[in-house]
Design an enzyme around this catalytic site. Structure first.
Site, PDB file in Angstrom:
ATOM      1  N   HIS A   1       0.846  -1.191   0.000  1.00  0.00           N
ATOM      2  CA  HIS A   1       0.000   0.000   0.000  1.00  0.00           C
ATOM      3  C   HIS A   1       0.887   1.249   0.000  1.00  0.00           C
ATOM      4  O   HIS A   1       2.061   1.185   0.363  1.00  0.00           O
ATOM      5  CB  HIS A   1      -0.977  -0.004   1.178  1.00  0.00           C
ATOM      6  CG  HIS A   1      -0.328  -0.175   2.518  1.00  0.00           C
ATOM      7  ND1 HIS A   1       0.021  -1.405   3.043  1.00  0.00           N
ATOM      8  CD2 HIS A   1       0.065   0.725   3.434  1.00  0.00           C
ATOM      9  CE1 HIS A   1       0.580  -1.252   4.217  1.00  0.00           C
ATOM     10  NE2 HIS A   1       0.633   0.040   4.489  1.00  0.00           N
TER      11      HIS A   1
ATOM     12  N   PRO B   1       3.627   1.063  19.358  1.00  0.00           N
ATOM     13  CA  PRO B   1       3.373   0.562  18.002  1.00  0.00           C
ATOM     14  C   PRO B   1       2.967   1.633  16.990  1.00  0.00           C
ATOM     15  O   PRO B   1       2.949   1.364  15.793  1.00  0.00           O
ATOM     16  CB  PRO B   1       2.251  -0.469  18.195  1.00  0.00           C
ATOM     17  CG  PRO B   1       1.715  -0.246  19.557  1.00  0.00           C
ATOM     18  CD  PRO B   1       2.744   0.465  20.364  1.00  0.00           C
TER      19      PRO B   1
ATOM     20  N   LYS C   1       7.224   0.405  14.090  1.00  0.00           N
ATOM     21  CA  LYS C   1       8.685   0.303  13.997  1.00  0.00           C
ATOM     22  C   LYS C   1       9.281  -0.927  14.695  1.00  0.00           C
ATOM     23  O   LYS C   1      10.423  -1.293  14.424  1.00  0.00           O
ATOM     24  CB  LYS C   1       9.339   1.563  14.591  1.00  0.00           C
ATOM     25  CG  LYS C   1       9.121   2.814  13.750  1.00  0.00           C
ATOM     26  CD  LYS C   1       9.801   2.705  12.414  1.00  0.00           C
ATOM     27  CE  LYS C   1       9.467   3.825  11.484  1.00  0.00           C
ATOM     28  NZ  LYS C   1       9.694   3.494  10.073  1.00  0.00           N
TER      29      LYS C   1
HETATM   30  C1  LIG Z   1       1.006  -7.146  21.917  1.00  0.00           C
HETATM   31  C2  LIG Z   1       2.043  -6.568  20.983  1.00  0.00           C
HETATM   32  C3  LIG Z   1       1.640  -5.913  19.824  1.00  0.00           C
HETATM   33  C4  LIG Z   1       2.585  -5.381  18.955  1.00  0.00           C
HETATM   34  N1  LIG Z   1       2.167  -4.731  17.826  1.00  0.00           N
HETATM   35  C5  LIG Z   1       3.094  -4.206  16.992  1.00  0.00           C
HETATM   36  C6  LIG Z   1       2.718  -3.528  15.825  1.00  0.00           C
HETATM   37  O1  LIG Z   1       1.541  -3.387  15.520  1.00  0.00           O
HETATM   38  N2  LIG Z   1       3.697  -3.012  15.026  1.00  0.00           N
HETATM   39  C7  LIG Z   1       5.037  -3.166  15.331  1.00  0.00           C
HETATM   40  O2  LIG Z   1       5.908  -2.735  14.572  1.00  0.00           O
HETATM   41  N3  LIG Z   1       5.412  -3.817  16.435  1.00  0.00           N
HETATM   42  C8  LIG Z   1       4.482  -4.329  17.262  1.00  0.00           C
HETATM   43  N4  LIG Z   1       4.882  -4.984  18.357  1.00  0.00           N
HETATM   44  C9  LIG Z   1       6.308  -5.126  18.572  1.00  0.00           C
HETATM   45  C10 LIG Z   1       6.867  -6.301  17.766  1.00  0.00           C
HETATM   46  O3  LIG Z   1       5.984  -7.375  17.841  1.00  0.00           O
HETATM   47  C11 LIG Z   1       8.213  -6.618  18.360  1.00  0.00           C
HETATM   48  O4  LIG Z   1       9.048  -5.501  18.130  1.00  0.00           O
HETATM   49  C12 LIG Z   1       8.851  -7.892  17.788  1.00  0.00           C
HETATM   50  O5  LIG Z   1       8.144  -9.011  18.209  1.00  0.00           O
HETATM   51  C13 LIG Z   1      10.306  -7.987  18.250  1.00  0.00           C
HETATM   52  O6  LIG Z   1      10.811  -9.247  17.958  1.00  0.00           O
HETATM   53  P1  LIG Z   1      11.887  -9.920  18.923  1.00  0.00           P
HETATM   54  O7  LIG Z   1      12.218 -11.220  18.276  1.00  0.00           O
HETATM   55  O8  LIG Z   1      12.951  -8.949  19.201  1.00  0.00           O
HETATM   56  O9  LIG Z   1      11.151 -10.146  20.312  1.00  0.00           O
HETATM   57  P2  LIG Z   1       9.940 -11.104  20.680  1.00  0.00           P
HETATM   58  O10 LIG Z   1       8.986 -11.207  19.561  1.00  0.00           O
HETATM   59  O11 LIG Z   1       9.437 -10.640  21.994  1.00  0.00           O
HETATM   60  O12 LIG Z   1      10.616 -12.528  20.843  1.00  0.00           O
HETATM   61  C14 LIG Z   1      11.409 -12.837  21.976  1.00  0.00           C
HETATM   62  C15 LIG Z   1      11.361 -14.335  22.194  1.00  0.00           C
HETATM   63  O13 LIG Z   1      12.191 -14.650  23.302  1.00  0.00           O
HETATM   64  C16 LIG Z   1      11.543 -15.589  24.127  1.00  0.00           C
HETATM   65  N5  LIG Z   1      12.085 -15.449  25.495  1.00  0.00           N
HETATM   66  C17 LIG Z   1      11.829 -14.484  26.393  1.00  0.00           C
HETATM   67  N6  LIG Z   1      12.509 -14.677  27.517  1.00  0.00           N
HETATM   68  C18 LIG Z   1      13.233 -15.800  27.328  1.00  0.00           C
HETATM   69  C19 LIG Z   1      14.146 -16.519  28.130  1.00  0.00           C
HETATM   70  N7  LIG Z   1      14.446 -16.121  29.388  1.00  0.00           N
HETATM   71  N8  LIG Z   1      14.708 -17.635  27.634  1.00  0.00           N
HETATM   72  C20 LIG Z   1      14.431 -18.053  26.360  1.00  0.00           C
HETATM   73  N9  LIG Z   1      13.556 -17.398  25.558  1.00  0.00           N
HETATM   74  C21 LIG Z   1      12.976 -16.301  26.031  1.00  0.00           C
HETATM   75  C22 LIG Z   1      10.072 -15.216  24.017  1.00  0.00           C
HETATM   76  O14 LIG Z   1       9.226 -16.305  24.338  1.00  0.00           O
HETATM   77  C23 LIG Z   1       9.974 -14.825  22.548  1.00  0.00           C
HETATM   78  O15 LIG Z   1       9.621 -15.906  21.722  1.00  0.00           O
HETATM   79  C24 LIG Z   1       3.955  -5.513  19.248  1.00  0.00           C
HETATM   80  C25 LIG Z   1       4.355  -6.176  20.409  1.00  0.00           C
HETATM   81  C26 LIG Z   1       3.424  -6.701  21.283  1.00  0.00           C
HETATM   82  C27 LIG Z   1       3.880  -7.394  22.543  1.00  0.00           C
END
Ligand SMILES: Cc1cc2nc3c(=O)[nH]c(=O)nc-3n(C[C@H](O)[C@H](O)[C@H](O)COP(=O)(O)OP(=O)(O)OC[C@H]3O[C@@H](n4cnc5c(N)ncnc54)[C@H](O)[C@@H]3O)c2cc1C
Length: 392
Positions: free
Chosen positions: A73, A293, A297
């Site tokens: 989009h 959100p 980003k």
């Molecule tokens: C409810 C919600 C809605 C969101 N909506 C948006 C949106 O609309 N737009 C946007 O851009 N971003 C959004 N975000 C943010 C986006 O989802 C995150 O920035 C993204 O998931 C980051 O990815 P990550 O892999 O860094 O972290 P995460 O997705 O949090 O993954 C981290 C992983 O580590 C695991 N973990 C945690 N602690 C431990 C441990 N001690 N030992 C082993 N494993 C562990 C967790 O289970 C998880 O699977 C949202 C976040 C949330 C929570």
């Protein structure tokens, strides 16, 4: 005791993508994930990808489903109570569209390619602990099925999100954190209804609202809510009614309602930890930073962190050159702070804060009018929304 080159803590999008890219560069890794695969895959989160993220995922061999199911989009609409909405057109200003493609689908794809390629993912790894991070031979211990296991590695990638163990393993004196908590959250629903077809941010005196999408028959909507909101008080009918009140009438009339398939509340937070490195531990994604959100980003930053980190690790293993490892934190943080600033400003403009008085409200309205009327102001927002290029 097992050995790997990179122990990755967390199997969300950052950890899975890093592991996939390392595999393409013939670097061995193990992912330790606290939850089950099923749990990780049912999480519904981000959905809007910057053009740079789309290109990067395509280059990593993850484009097929995204190109088939994603919705390109031209940017996002901004609506303001009874005023006419306008489009922040990334295609016109930056030459590139945005893409709606759910984080859930990206995670499914990452799991698929990791399993296809024999990637090692330890699910339900409990009580993960990191040791000897400041030395040259870090170790990671965890418990699985009542047994303790230890992994020796060259590097640890902390991809375990905001509540993970990695950032907390850094001594307090070696890390500085910056934080803003917001006095509200987002109440969101997913419904199997045709979306309005655009991403629309709306500001109304009753609070912010967002219309977004995850597919041709999958809609995502949010409304600003108080931090004490109880989801049980929000049956679908009440949600739809409140949502429609916050959009201008012409947009509200296009919203197709139906039963929700998911409903959740997300608190909003801005957070950065600096530096994103301690010895041989490197933080990536939500483990190092959180954005509200607004502006979409969070996932895009996780993707750019992984780009910088994987490139640095590949340079280390392939060329015995640590220049990218040395500059990882500074490079990643430049992009992080740009996204923090952008999402903070957009959040401030579009939400109703408890302390907003008439003066503040008028200033925000004037900012909306300026943005609507000024091509250069729109170009600046479009540039930030589309995301900065990855640094060489
Ligand atoms: C409810 C919600 C809605 C969101 N909506 C948006 C949106 O609309 N737009 C946007 O851009 N971003 C959004 N975000 C943010 C986006 O989802 C995150 O920035 C993204 O998931 C980051 O990815 P990550 O892999 O860094 O972290 P995460 O997705 O949090 O993954 C981290 C992983 O580590 C695991 N973990 C945690 N602690 C431990 C441990 N001690 N030992 C082993 N494993 C562990 C967790 O289970 C998880 O699977 C949202 C976040 C949330 C929570």
């Amino acid at each position: 005791m097992r050995r790997t080159q990179v122990a990755i803590i967390g199997g969300g999008p950052a950890g899975l993508l890093l592991s996939h890219l390392l595999h393409l560069d013939k670097i061995d890794s193990v992912i330790l994930e606290r939850q089950t695969k099923a749990y990780v895959l049912q999480r519904i989160r981000a959905g809007v990808l910057e053009p740079g993220s789309v290109k990067f995922l395509r280059d990593a061999g993850l484009g097929e489903r995204m190109d088939r199911e994603g919705h390109a989009h031209d940017g996002s609409w901004i609506a303001w109570q009874d005023r006419e909405a306008f489009l922040i057109n990334t295609k016109a200003h930056c030459g590139k569209p945005m893409t709606s493609f759910g984080q859930t689908a990206i995670t499914e794809e990452l799991y698929r390619v990791r399993e296809r390629d024999g990637g090692r993912i330890v699910e339900e790894a409990e009580n993960v602990r990191l040791f000897d991070l400041a030395g040259s031979a870090p170790k990671v211990a965890y418990e699985k099925d009542g047994e303790t296991a230890t992994i020796e590695c060259d590097f640890v990638a902390g991809c375990d999100g905001f509540h993970g163990v990695s950032r907390r393993s850094i001594p307090g004196a070696a890390i500085k954190t910056f934080e803003r908590a917001y006095p509200f959250g987002w109440l969101g629903i997913m419904s199997e209804t045709p979306p309005v077809g655009e991403v629309i941010y709306a500001r109304h005196e009753r609070g912010f609202a967002l219309a977004s999408l995850r597919g041709p028959a999958l809609s995502r909507y949010y409304i600003q809510c108080g931090l004490d909101t109880d989801i049980a008080d929000w049956p679908d009918d009440r949600f739809w009614e409140e949502l429609k009140r916050r959009f201008p009438t012409d947009i509200a009339q296009r919203i197709v309602t139906g039963p929700s398939i998911e409903k959740s509340i997300a608190p909003l937070r801005s957070f950065v930890a600096e530096p994103m490195r301690y010895g041989r531990l490197f933080l990536a994604g939500d483990a190092a930073h959180i954005v509200p959100p607004t502006g979409a980003k969070g996932l895009n930053l996780a993707i750019s962190d992984v780009f910088y980190l994987e490139r640095a690790l590949a340079q280390h293993f392939r060329e015995r050159d640590d220049r990218y490892l040395e500059s990882y934190s500074d490079m990643a943080l430049r992009r992080v702070w740009a996204a923090e600033r952008f999402s903070w400003q957009l959040t401030k403009l579009l939400h109703v804060f408890p302390e907003d008085d008439d003066f503040e409200t008028r200033i925000k309205l004037s900012e909306f009018d300026h943005l609507k009327a000024s091509r250069s102001a729109q170009a600046s927002v479009a540039e930030q929304y589309a995301g900065l290029p990855f640094e060489d």
